[in-house]
Write a protein that holds these residues in place. Structure first.
Motif, PDB file in Angstrom:
ATOM      1  N   UNK A 237       1.119  -1.143 -13.780  1.00 20.46           N
ATOM      2  CA  UNK A 237       1.373  -0.368 -12.567  1.00 20.46           C
ATOM      3  C   UNK A 237       2.873  -0.065 -12.407  1.00 20.46           C
ATOM      4  N   UNK A 238       3.172   0.955 -11.630  1.00 21.08           N
ATOM      5  CA  UNK A 238       4.576   1.327 -11.391  1.00 21.08           C
ATOM      6  C   UNK A 238       5.170   0.437 -10.291  1.00 21.08           C
ATOM      7  N   UNK A 239       6.500   0.454 -10.206  1.00 25.42           N
ATOM      8  CA  UNK A 239       7.187  -0.304  -9.147  1.00 25.42           C
ATOM      9  C   UNK A 239       6.743   0.198  -7.769  1.00 25.42           C
ATOM     10  N   UNK A 240       6.500   1.503  -7.677  1.00 26.03           N
ATOM     11  CA  UNK A 240       6.108   2.082  -6.379  1.00 26.03           C
ATOM     12  C   UNK A 240       4.705   1.618  -5.984  1.00 26.03           C
ATOM     13  N   UNK A 241       3.786   1.576  -6.981  1.00 26.55           N
ATOM     14  CA  UNK A 241       2.414   1.121  -6.683  1.00 26.55           C
ATOM     15  C   UNK A 241       2.436  -0.353  -6.271  1.00 26.55           C
ATOM     16  N   UNK A 242       3.247  -1.132  -6.968  1.00 23.93           N
ATOM     17  CA  UNK A 242       3.375  -2.560  -6.629  1.00 23.93           C
ATOM     18  C   UNK A 242       3.927  -2.720  -5.210  1.00 23.93           C
ATOM     19  N   UNK A 243       4.959  -1.928  -4.879  1.00 26.88           N
ATOM     20  CA  UNK A 243       5.570  -2.036  -3.546  1.00 26.88           C
ATOM     21  C   UNK A 243       4.536  -1.789  -2.451  1.00 26.88           C
ATOM     22  N   UNK A 244       3.647  -0.812  -2.662  1.00 21.47           N
ATOM     23  CA  UNK A 244       2.636  -0.521  -1.642  1.00 21.47           C
ATOM     24  C   UNK A 244       1.672  -1.695  -1.452  1.00 21.47           C
ATOM     25  N   UNK A 245       1.497  -2.514  -2.515  1.00 19.82           N
ATOM     26  CA  UNK A 245       0.614  -3.686  -2.387  1.00 19.82           C
ATOM     27  C   UNK A 245       1.301  -4.847  -1.687  1.00 19.82           C
ATOM     28  N   UNK A 246       2.600  -5.037  -1.951  1.00 20.80           N
ATOM     29  CA  UNK A 246       3.244  -6.241  -1.407  1.00 20.80           C
ATOM     30  C   UNK A 246       3.888  -6.026  -0.041  1.00 20.80           C
ATOM     31  N   UNK A 247       4.242  -4.792   0.309  1.00 12.65           N
ATOM     32  CA  UNK A 247       4.902  -4.591   1.606  1.00 12.65           C
ATOM     33  C   UNK A 247       4.022  -5.067   2.772  1.00 12.65           C
ATOM     34  N   UNK A 248       2.699  -4.849   2.747  1.00 12.17           N
ATOM     35  CA  UNK A 248       1.871  -5.398   3.847  1.00 12.17           C
ATOM     36  C   UNK A 248       1.966  -6.920   3.987  1.00 12.17           C
ATOM     37  N   UNK A 249       2.246  -7.622   2.865  1.00 10.93           N
ATOM     38  CA  UNK A 249       2.376  -9.083   2.971  1.00 10.93           C
ATOM     39  C   UNK A 249       3.570  -9.485   3.831  1.00 10.93           C
ATOM     40  N   UNK A 250       4.586  -8.630   3.861  1.00 10.18           N
ATOM     41  CA  UNK A 250       5.810  -8.996   4.589  1.00 10.18           C
ATOM     42  C   UNK A 250       5.530  -9.236   6.063  1.00 10.18           C
ATOM     43  N   UNK A 251       4.472  -8.601   6.580  1.00  6.58           N
ATOM     44  CA  UNK A 251       4.151  -8.734   8.013  1.00  6.58           C
ATOM     45  C   UNK A 251       2.744  -9.282   8.253  1.00  6.58           C
ATOM     46  N   UNK A 252       2.043  -9.658   7.182  1.00  8.57           N
ATOM     47  CA  UNK A 252       0.630 -10.032   7.321  1.00  8.57           C
ATOM     48  C   UNK A 252       0.478 -11.299   8.180  1.00  8.57           C
ATOM     49  N   UNK A 253      -0.329 -11.233   9.267  1.00 14.82           N
ATOM     50  CA  UNK A 253      -0.474 -12.414  10.140  1.00 14.82           C
ATOM     51  C   UNK A 253      -1.095 -13.614   9.430  1.00 14.82           C
ATOM     52  N   UNK A 254      -1.930 -13.365   8.406  1.00 17.30           N
ATOM     53  CA  UNK A 254      -2.616 -14.487   7.733  1.00 17.30           C
ATOM     54  C   UNK A 254      -1.646 -15.374   6.947  1.00 17.30           C
ATOM     55  N   UNK A 255      -0.402 -14.921   6.776  1.00 22.09           N
ATOM     56  CA  UNK A 255       0.562 -15.737   6.023  1.00 22.09           C
ATOM     57  C   UNK A 255       1.268 -16.743   6.928  1.00 22.09           C
ATOM     58  N   UNK A 256       1.012 -16.646   8.230  1.00 16.88           N
ATOM     59  CA  UNK A 256       1.815 -17.399   9.188  1.00 16.88           C
ATOM     60  C   UNK A 256       1.798 -18.918   8.947  1.00 16.88           C
ATOM     61  N   UNK A 257       0.636 -19.470   8.563  1.00 21.91           N
ATOM     62  CA  UNK A 257       0.594 -20.923   8.340  1.00 21.91           C
ATOM     63  C   UNK A 257       0.386 -21.238   6.860  1.00 21.91           C
ATOM     64  N   UNK A 258       0.933 -20.386   5.989  1.00 23.35           N
ATOM     65  CA  UNK A 258       0.703 -20.537   4.547  1.00 23.35           C
ATOM     66  C   UNK A 258       2.017 -20.631   3.790  1.00 23.35           C
ATOM     67  N   UNK A 259       3.013 -21.261   4.376  1.00 23.98           N
ATOM     68  CA  UNK A 259       4.300 -21.362   3.691  1.00 23.98           C
ATOM     69  C   UNK A 259       4.121 -22.062   2.353  1.00 23.98           C
TER      70      UNK A 259
END
Ligand SMILES: NC(=O)c1ccc[n+]([C@@H]2O[C@H](COP(=O)([O-])OP(=O)(O)OC[C@H]3O[C@@H](n4cnc5c(N)ncnc54)[C@H](OP(=O)(O)O)[C@@H]3O)[C@@H](O)[C@H]2O)c1
Length: 298
Positions: A237-259
Protein backbone atom coordinates in the motif's frame (compact mmCIF):
# COMPACT_ATOMS: atom_id res chain seq x y z
CA UNK A 1 5.52 -15.46 13.26
CA UNK A 2 5.13 -12.69 10.64
CA UNK A 3 7.50 -9.71 10.97
CA UNK A 4 4.38 -7.61 10.36
CA UNK A 5 3.09 -8.92 13.71
CA UNK A 6 0.49 -11.51 14.72
CA UNK A 7 -3.02 -10.05 14.82
CA UNK A 8 -4.60 -10.18 18.27
CA UNK A 9 -7.85 -12.05 18.42
CA UNK A 10 -8.97 -10.77 21.83
CA UNK A 11 -9.70 -7.14 20.89
CA UNK A 12 -10.41 -4.97 17.84
CA UNK A 13 -10.99 -1.19 17.97
CA UNK A 14 -13.81 -1.29 15.37
CA UNK A 15 -14.65 1.29 12.72
CA UNK A 16 -15.17 4.90 13.69
CA UNK A 17 -18.54 6.54 13.02
CA UNK A 18 -18.39 9.96 11.34
CA UNK A 19 -19.38 11.69 14.62
CA UNK A 20 -16.23 10.33 16.23
CA UNK A 21 -13.97 11.62 13.50
CA UNK A 22 -14.09 15.28 14.40
CA UNK A 23 -10.53 16.54 14.05
CA UNK A 24 -11.31 20.29 14.37
CA UNK A 25 -9.13 21.78 17.06
CA UNK A 26 -7.09 18.57 17.45
CA UNK A 27 -3.47 19.59 18.07
CA UNK A 28 -0.82 17.12 16.95
CA UNK A 29 2.98 17.33 16.79
CA UNK A 30 4.67 15.03 14.27
CA UNK A 31 8.41 14.39 14.52
CA UNK A 32 9.40 13.35 10.99
CA UNK A 33 6.33 15.02 9.44
CA UNK A 34 8.52 16.34 6.59
CA UNK A 35 8.83 13.00 4.77
CA UNK A 36 7.43 9.53 4.13
CA UNK A 37 4.72 8.26 6.48
CA UNK A 38 4.84 11.32 8.77
CA UNK A 39 4.25 13.62 5.81
CA UNK A 40 1.31 11.54 4.53
CA UNK A 41 -0.23 11.57 8.03
CA UNK A 42 0.35 15.34 8.29
CA UNK A 43 -1.47 15.93 5.01
CA UNK A 44 -4.37 13.69 6.00
CA UNK A 45 -4.75 15.47 9.36
CA UNK A 46 -4.63 18.90 7.71
CA UNK A 47 -7.35 17.87 5.24
CA UNK A 48 -9.51 16.76 8.19
CA UNK A 49 -9.12 20.09 10.04
CA UNK A 50 -6.43 19.34 12.67
CA UNK A 51 -3.59 21.67 13.65
CA UNK A 52 -0.18 20.10 13.05
CA UNK A 53 3.29 21.05 14.22
CA UNK A 54 5.94 19.35 12.09
CA UNK A 55 9.47 18.73 13.34
CA UNK A 56 12.07 17.64 10.78
CA UNK A 57 14.95 18.67 8.59
CA UNK A 58 13.44 20.10 5.41
CA UNK A 59 9.82 21.07 4.79
CA UNK A 60 8.99 20.36 1.14
CA UNK A 61 5.36 21.50 1.13
CA UNK A 62 3.81 24.94 0.54
CA UNK A 63 2.68 26.92 3.62
CA UNK A 64 -0.57 25.86 5.32
CA UNK A 65 -2.44 28.02 7.86
CA UNK A 66 -2.84 25.13 10.34
CA UNK A 67 0.71 23.75 10.03
CA UNK A 68 3.79 25.11 11.75
CA UNK A 69 7.34 23.86 11.18
CA UNK A 70 10.26 23.47 13.55
CA UNK A 71 13.57 22.61 11.86
CA UNK A 72 15.74 20.24 13.90
CA UNK A 73 18.54 17.70 13.66
CA UNK A 74 17.08 14.70 15.45
CA UNK A 75 20.27 12.63 15.15
CA UNK A 76 21.47 14.63 18.16
CA UNK A 77 20.03 13.62 21.54
CA UNK A 78 20.76 17.06 22.97
CA UNK A 79 19.04 18.85 20.06
CA UNK A 80 16.08 16.46 20.30
CA UNK A 81 15.65 17.21 23.99
CA UNK A 82 15.95 20.96 23.38
CA UNK A 83 13.26 20.89 20.69
CA UNK A 84 10.97 18.90 23.00
CA UNK A 85 11.67 21.29 25.89
CA UNK A 86 10.66 24.29 23.79
CA UNK A 87 7.39 22.74 22.62
CA UNK A 88 4.13 23.71 24.35
CA UNK A 89 3.52 20.05 25.23
CA UNK A 90 0.62 20.99 27.53
CA UNK A 91 -1.44 22.06 24.50
CA UNK A 92 -1.06 18.91 22.37
CA UNK A 93 -3.58 16.07 22.07
CA UNK A 94 -1.09 13.72 20.41
CA UNK A 95 2.62 13.29 19.68
CA UNK A 96 3.68 11.15 16.73
CA UNK A 97 7.27 9.91 16.49
CA UNK A 98 7.89 8.92 12.85
CA UNK A 99 11.38 10.29 12.22
CA UNK A 100 14.17 7.86 11.50
CA UNK A 101 16.69 6.47 9.04
CA UNK A 102 17.91 3.06 7.91
CA UNK A 103 21.50 2.23 8.87
CA UNK A 104 24.10 2.59 6.09
CA UNK A 105 26.37 -0.16 4.77
CA UNK A 106 29.25 1.18 6.83
CA UNK A 107 28.91 2.08 10.49
CA UNK A 108 28.44 5.80 11.16
CA UNK A 109 28.65 7.52 14.52
CA UNK A 110 27.11 10.91 15.39
CA UNK A 111 29.25 13.72 16.85
CA UNK A 112 27.77 12.70 20.25
CA UNK A 113 29.31 9.24 19.81
CA UNK A 114 26.17 7.18 19.15
CA UNK A 115 25.69 4.78 16.21
CA UNK A 116 23.69 6.93 13.78
CA UNK A 117 20.61 4.72 13.27
CA UNK A 118 20.29 4.05 17.00
CA UNK A 119 20.65 7.81 17.70
CA UNK A 120 18.16 9.03 15.09
CA UNK A 121 15.57 6.26 14.97
CA UNK A 122 15.46 5.25 18.63
CA UNK A 123 17.40 7.25 21.24
CA UNK A 124 16.14 10.61 19.97
CA UNK A 125 12.56 9.29 20.36
CA UNK A 126 13.40 8.04 23.84
CA UNK A 127 14.63 11.50 24.85
CA UNK A 128 11.68 13.32 23.25
CA UNK A 129 9.12 10.99 24.85
CA UNK A 130 10.65 11.35 28.33
CA UNK A 131 10.71 15.13 27.96
CA UNK A 132 7.14 15.53 26.66
CA UNK A 133 5.22 12.81 28.51
CA UNK A 134 5.04 14.46 31.97
CA UNK A 135 3.61 17.70 30.49
CA UNK A 136 1.62 16.29 27.58
CA UNK A 137 -1.91 17.64 27.19
CA UNK A 138 -2.08 18.98 30.76
CA UNK A 139 -3.11 22.51 29.73
CA UNK A 140 -5.81 21.73 27.19
CA UNK A 141 -9.03 23.69 27.81
CA UNK A 142 -11.34 20.72 27.28
CA UNK A 143 -9.77 17.37 28.02
CA UNK A 144 -11.60 15.02 25.70
CA UNK A 145 -9.30 12.01 25.90
CA UNK A 146 -6.00 11.36 27.58
CA UNK A 147 -3.15 12.72 25.47
CA UNK A 148 -1.61 10.10 23.20
CA UNK A 149 1.92 9.17 22.16
CA UNK A 150 2.39 7.07 19.00
CA UNK A 151 5.80 5.51 18.31
CA UNK A 152 6.51 4.26 14.77
CA UNK A 153 8.92 1.40 14.14
CA UNK A 154 8.51 -2.30 13.39
CA UNK A 155 7.14 -3.73 16.65
CA UNK A 156 5.55 -7.10 17.14
CA UNK A 157 7.88 -9.48 15.29
CA UNK A 158 10.21 -11.86 17.12
CA UNK A 159 13.54 -10.05 17.48
CA UNK A 160 16.27 -10.25 20.13
CA UNK A 161 18.85 -7.63 21.03
CA UNK A 162 22.49 -8.27 21.93
CA UNK A 163 22.64 -6.19 25.11
CA UNK A 164 26.44 -6.42 25.14
CA UNK A 165 26.64 -4.56 21.81
CA UNK A 166 23.68 -2.18 21.45
CA UNK A 167 25.83 0.24 19.41
CA UNK A 168 26.90 -2.44 16.90
CA UNK A 169 30.57 -1.78 17.59
CA UNK A 170 31.56 -5.41 16.87
CA UNK A 171 30.84 -7.12 13.53
CA UNK A 172 28.72 -4.24 12.18
CA UNK A 173 25.75 -5.34 10.05
CA UNK A 174 23.29 -2.68 8.93
CA UNK A 175 20.33 -5.06 9.32
CA UNK A 176 21.29 -5.75 12.94
CA UNK A 177 21.91 -2.08 13.68
CA UNK A 178 18.43 -1.24 12.42
CA UNK A 179 16.93 -4.25 14.21
CA UNK A 180 18.30 -2.83 17.46
CA UNK A 181 16.32 0.38 16.91
CA UNK A 182 13.17 -1.72 16.43
CA UNK A 183 13.61 -3.36 19.84
CA UNK A 184 14.36 -0.03 21.56
CA UNK A 185 11.26 1.56 20.03
CA UNK A 186 8.96 -1.25 21.15
CA UNK A 187 10.58 -1.13 24.58
CA UNK A 188 9.81 2.60 24.70
CA UNK A 189 6.11 1.85 24.12
CA UNK A 190 5.89 -0.74 26.94
CA UNK A 191 8.01 1.35 29.30
CA UNK A 192 6.22 4.67 28.70
CA UNK A 193 2.79 3.01 28.95
CA UNK A 194 3.70 1.78 32.45
CA UNK A 195 5.65 4.85 33.57
CA UNK A 196 3.20 7.55 32.41
CA UNK A 197 -0.37 6.50 33.34
CA UNK A 198 -1.76 9.97 32.51
CA UNK A 199 -1.10 9.47 28.81
CA UNK A 200 -1.83 6.61 26.40
CA UNK A 201 1.09 5.16 24.43
CA UNK A 202 0.91 3.07 21.25
CA UNK A 203 3.38 1.33 18.91
CA UNK A 204 2.92 1.42 15.15
CA UNK A 205 4.15 -1.19 12.62
CA UNK A 206 3.43 0.12 9.09
CA UNK A 207 4.68 -3.00 7.27
CA UNK A 208 6.55 -2.18 4.06
CA UNK A 209 5.71 1.12 2.33
CA UNK A 210 7.39 3.05 -0.48
CA UNK A 211 9.23 5.98 1.13
CA UNK A 212 12.81 7.25 1.27
CA UNK A 213 13.69 5.13 4.32
CA UNK A 214 16.05 2.75 2.45
CA UNK A 215 18.24 5.60 1.14
CA UNK A 216 20.65 5.03 4.03
CA UNK A 217 21.29 1.42 3.04
CA UNK A 218 20.93 1.66 -0.77
CA UNK A 219 22.25 5.20 -1.32
CA UNK A 220 20.40 8.44 -2.05
CA UNK A 221 19.04 8.66 -5.64
CA UNK A 222 20.69 5.39 -6.75
CA UNK A 223 19.32 2.87 -9.24
CA UNK A 224 19.11 0.30 -6.42
CA UNK A 225 16.93 2.66 -4.35
CA UNK A 226 14.68 3.41 -7.33
CA UNK A 227 14.28 -0.32 -8.07
CA UNK A 228 13.44 -1.04 -4.40
CA UNK A 229 10.91 1.81 -4.34
CA UNK A 230 9.28 0.66 -7.60
CA UNK A 231 8.93 -2.92 -6.36
CA UNK A 232 7.59 -1.87 -2.97
CA UNK A 233 5.21 0.59 -4.67
CA UNK A 234 3.74 -2.26 -6.74
CA UNK A 235 3.51 -4.84 -3.96
CA UNK A 236 2.39 -2.80 -0.94
CA UNK A 237 0.00 0.00 0.00
CA UNK A 238 1.02 3.64 -0.46
CA UNK A 239 1.91 6.01 2.39
CA UNK A 240 -1.34 7.88 1.68
CA UNK A 241 -3.48 4.71 1.90
CA UNK A 242 -1.74 3.79 5.16
CA UNK A 243 -2.32 7.30 6.57
CA UNK A 244 -6.07 7.00 5.93
CA UNK A 245 -6.09 3.77 7.99
CA UNK A 246 -4.10 5.03 10.97
CA UNK A 247 -5.34 8.62 11.33
CA UNK A 248 -8.69 7.42 12.82
CA UNK A 249 -6.69 5.66 15.55
CA UNK A 250 -5.32 9.00 16.71
CA UNK A 251 -8.76 9.90 18.07
CA UNK A 252 -10.43 6.48 18.40
CA UNK A 253 -12.32 6.26 21.75
CA UNK A 254 -11.68 2.49 22.02
CA UNK A 255 -7.97 3.19 22.56
CA UNK A 256 -8.62 5.12 25.75
CA UNK A 257 -7.90 2.23 28.16
CA UNK A 258 -5.50 0.33 25.88
CA UNK A 259 -2.16 1.99 26.55
CA UNK A 260 0.75 -0.15 25.35
CA UNK A 261 -1.13 -1.63 22.37
CA UNK A 262 0.73 -2.18 19.08
CA UNK A 263 -0.90 -1.85 15.65
CA UNK A 264 -0.06 -3.34 12.25
CA UNK A 265 -0.23 -1.85 8.72
CA UNK A 266 -4.01 -2.24 8.66
CA UNK A 267 -4.45 -0.53 12.06
CA UNK A 268 -5.23 -3.90 13.70
CA UNK A 269 -3.86 -4.66 17.20
CA UNK A 270 -0.94 -7.13 17.21
CA UNK A 271 0.93 -9.16 19.81
CA UNK A 272 4.17 -7.80 21.32
CA UNK A 273 7.65 -9.12 20.52
CA UNK A 274 7.76 -12.32 22.66
CA UNK A 275 11.50 -11.96 23.34
CA UNK A 276 11.10 -8.44 24.69
CA UNK A 277 8.36 -9.30 27.18
CA UNK A 278 9.95 -12.56 28.37
CA UNK A 279 12.33 -12.94 31.34
CA UNK A 280 13.68 -9.52 32.32
CA UNK A 281 14.66 -8.42 28.79
CA UNK A 282 12.46 -5.31 28.86
CA UNK A 283 14.07 -4.11 32.11
CA UNK A 284 17.53 -4.60 30.60
CA UNK A 285 16.65 -2.76 27.37
CA UNK A 286 15.15 0.13 29.37
CA UNK A 287 18.26 0.28 31.58
CA UNK A 288 20.51 0.33 28.48
CA UNK A 289 18.53 3.21 26.95
CA UNK A 290 18.50 5.18 30.20
CA UNK A 291 22.21 4.71 30.72
CA UNK A 292 23.14 5.66 27.13
CA UNK A 293 20.99 8.81 27.16
CA UNK A 294 22.27 9.84 30.61
CA UNK A 295 25.83 9.58 29.28
CA UNK A 296 25.09 11.75 26.22
CA UNK A 297 22.72 14.42 27.60
CA UNK A 298 24.47 17.52 28.92
N1 LIG B 1 8.60 2.75 5.02
C1 LIG B 1 8.68 1.51 5.47
O1 LIG B 1 8.65 0.53 4.71
C2 LIG B 1 8.80 1.27 6.93
C3 LIG B 1 8.80 -0.06 7.38
C4 LIG B 1 8.89 -0.30 8.74
C5 LIG B 1 8.98 0.74 9.64
N2 LIG B 1 8.99 2.02 9.17
C6 LIG B 1 9.12 3.07 10.18
O2 LIG B 1 8.25 4.15 9.92
C7 LIG B 1 8.85 5.37 10.36
C8 LIG B 1 8.83 6.38 9.24
O3 LIG B 1 9.61 5.90 8.17
P1 LIG B 1 9.45 6.46 6.68
O4 LIG B 1 9.34 5.26 5.82
O5 LIG B 1 8.40 7.50 6.65
O6 LIG B 1 10.88 7.12 6.47
P2 LIG B 1 11.35 8.35 5.55
O7 LIG B 1 10.50 8.48 4.33
O8 LIG B 1 12.81 8.15 5.33
O9 LIG B 1 11.09 9.62 6.47
C9 LIG B 1 11.87 9.79 7.61
C10 LIG B 1 11.58 11.10 8.28
O10 LIG B 1 12.57 11.25 9.32
C11 LIG B 1 13.16 12.54 9.20
N3 LIG B 1 14.56 12.51 9.60
C12 LIG B 1 15.52 11.61 9.27
N4 LIG B 1 16.70 11.96 9.83
C13 LIG B 1 16.48 13.11 10.52
C14 LIG B 1 17.29 13.96 11.29
N5 LIG B 1 18.61 13.72 11.48
N6 LIG B 1 16.73 15.05 11.84
C15 LIG B 1 15.41 15.32 11.67
N7 LIG B 1 14.59 14.56 10.94
C16 LIG B 1 15.11 13.45 10.38
C17 LIG B 1 13.06 12.88 7.72
O11 LIG B 1 13.17 14.27 7.61
P3 LIG B 1 13.55 15.02 6.24
O12 LIG B 1 12.60 14.48 5.19
O13 LIG B 1 13.26 16.45 6.56
O14 LIG B 1 14.95 14.70 5.95
C18 LIG B 1 11.68 12.33 7.38
O15 LIG B 1 10.68 13.24 7.75
C19 LIG B 1 10.25 4.98 10.85
O16 LIG B 1 10.16 4.71 12.22
C20 LIG B 1 10.51 3.68 10.14
O17 LIG B 1 11.43 2.85 10.84
C21 LIG B 1 8.90 2.30 7.85
Amino acid sequence: MSSFGTVREDWKPGTLSSAQTDYEGLRVVIFGGTGGLGRAITQSLLRKGAEVTVVGRTLKDPPHPRRSFIPADLSSLNSSRQVARNLPAETFDAVLLTHGIFAGRTREVTPEGVEKDLATSAMSRWVVAKELAPRLGGGRPSRRQKPRLFVWGFPGGERALDLTDIQSSRNYRWQTAHGNTVVFNEALVHHAAARFPDINVFGMNPGIIKTNIMAGALGQATLKLRAQQTLVGVLFQSAEAYAEKVVPLLVHPALEDRSGTLFNRHAQPIDPNPWLISDDHLDHVVAAAESLSARILR
